[in-house]
Enzyme design. Structure first.
Site, PDB file in Angstrom:
ATOM      1  N   SER A 142       0.849  -1.189   0.000  1.00 40.56           N
ATOM      2  CA  SER A 142       0.000   0.000   0.000  1.00 40.56           C
ATOM      3  C   SER A 142       0.885   1.239   0.000  1.00 40.56           C
ATOM      4  O   SER A 142       2.028   1.206   0.480  1.00 40.56           O
ATOM      5  CB  SER A 142      -0.894  -0.005   1.241  1.00 40.56           C
ATOM      6  OG  SER A 142      -1.501   1.253   1.447  1.00 40.56           O
ATOM      7  N   TYR A 156      -2.282  -0.737  10.225  1.00 37.26           N
ATOM      8  CA  TYR A 156      -2.364  -1.101   8.804  1.00 37.26           C
ATOM      9  C   TYR A 156      -1.114  -0.635   8.061  1.00 37.26           C
ATOM     10  O   TYR A 156      -0.472  -1.416   7.348  1.00 37.26           O
ATOM     11  CB  TYR A 156      -3.613  -0.478   8.184  1.00 37.26           C
ATOM     12  CG  TYR A 156      -3.757  -0.756   6.706  1.00 37.26           C
ATOM     13  CD1 TYR A 156      -4.330  -1.948   6.251  1.00 37.26           C
ATOM     14  CD2 TYR A 156      -3.321   0.160   5.752  1.00 37.26           C
ATOM     15  CE1 TYR A 156      -4.456  -2.213   4.891  1.00 37.26           C
ATOM     16  CE2 TYR A 156      -3.452  -0.098   4.390  1.00 37.26           C
ATOM     17  CZ  TYR A 156      -4.025  -1.279   3.968  1.00 37.26           C
ATOM     18  OH  TYR A 156      -4.144  -1.531   2.624  1.00 37.26           O
TER      19      TYR A 156
END
Length: 250
Positions: A142, A156
């Protein structure tokens, strides 16, 4: 090089589902796995109807059951002529909240799913690839891996940074072999994980974002930030941005 037999984890929704659709359109055979096997059954039926020349095999898999990861990957490998050519480690989650606010269980689940379970998937994939000295491992990280973020993104982002570093370590370890390892860093792409988020800068539709991901995967880029505009440039700005800027982004 065309990789014909492709395994995708987390393939029942979001980016994984769209990758399956777009690879199917390219004539690739697919090994699709996820927890929600009833969704996979519908995906399989649709893809086989639209693309009758491809082979689609589905299996139920909870990537947090690490023994099952090895069993499922080995079973998929045995079902395709020539075995698996590419494994895309896509399954992940984004549950959690600011640390110290009572959400340790959710933060822990995100960390395990996004990193520890990714290790299991990488191990299972590379066991297959090392046996034939060929294959392509793809980890879906990501843009958040570039820096730390707050609230639900705290753990995350940390887990995705760990995955990015893991992929680089794997590449170092694979020098001198015919096995490739790529890390894909998607920017803001509309998917199930962020469907409730209304206003996000540079957000693109799922099909557009995934098309950019697939171009990077097919090129077997080692470290891709997609879509390239603006993320190939934004990652440099993010790396040096003041921490107040990061607060405004999350």
């Amino acid at each position: 090089m065309e990789r014909k037999n492709i395994l995708i984890t987390g393939a029942s929704s979001g980016l994984g589902l769209e990758m399956a659709k777009q690879f199917a359109a390219k004539g690739r055979n697919l090994a699709l796995c996820a927890r929600r096997v009833e969704r996979l059954e519908a995906v399989k039926a649709q893809l086989e109807q639209n693309y009758p020349d491809i082979k689609v095999v589905i299996k139920s898999l909870d990537v947090n059951d690490h023994d099952q990861v090895f069993e499922v990957f080995r079973a998929f490998n045995a079902e395709f002529e020539g075995g698996l050519d590419r494994v895309i480690v896509n399954a992940g989650m984004g549950k959690g909240a600011s640390l110290g606010t009572g959400y340790f269980k959710a933060n822990k689940e995100t960390a395990i799913t996004n990193f520890v379970s990714a290790i299991a998937q990488c191990e299972a994939a590379l066991e297959i690839f090392r046996a034939k000295d060929d294959g392509h491992l793809v980890n879906i990280s990501s843009m958040s891996a570039v820096r730390g973020f707050r609230r639900a993104l705290t753990v995350y982002a940390a887990s995705k940074a760990a995955l990015s570093n893991l992929t680089e370590g794997i590449r170092v370890d694979l020098l001198g072999t015919n096995i490739k390892a790529s890390c894909i860093h998607p920017g803001f792409i509309r998917s199930e994980i962020n469907e409730k988020v209304e206003k996000v800068p540079f957000m693109v539709d799922t099909d557009v974002g995934v098309a950019a991901m697939i171009r990077a995967i097919e090129a077997e880029k080692t470290n891709a930030f997609v879509p390239s505009w603006p993320w190939a440039y934004m990652r440099h700005l993010m790396k040096w941005a003041p921490i107040k800027y990061l607060r405004a982004m999350s």
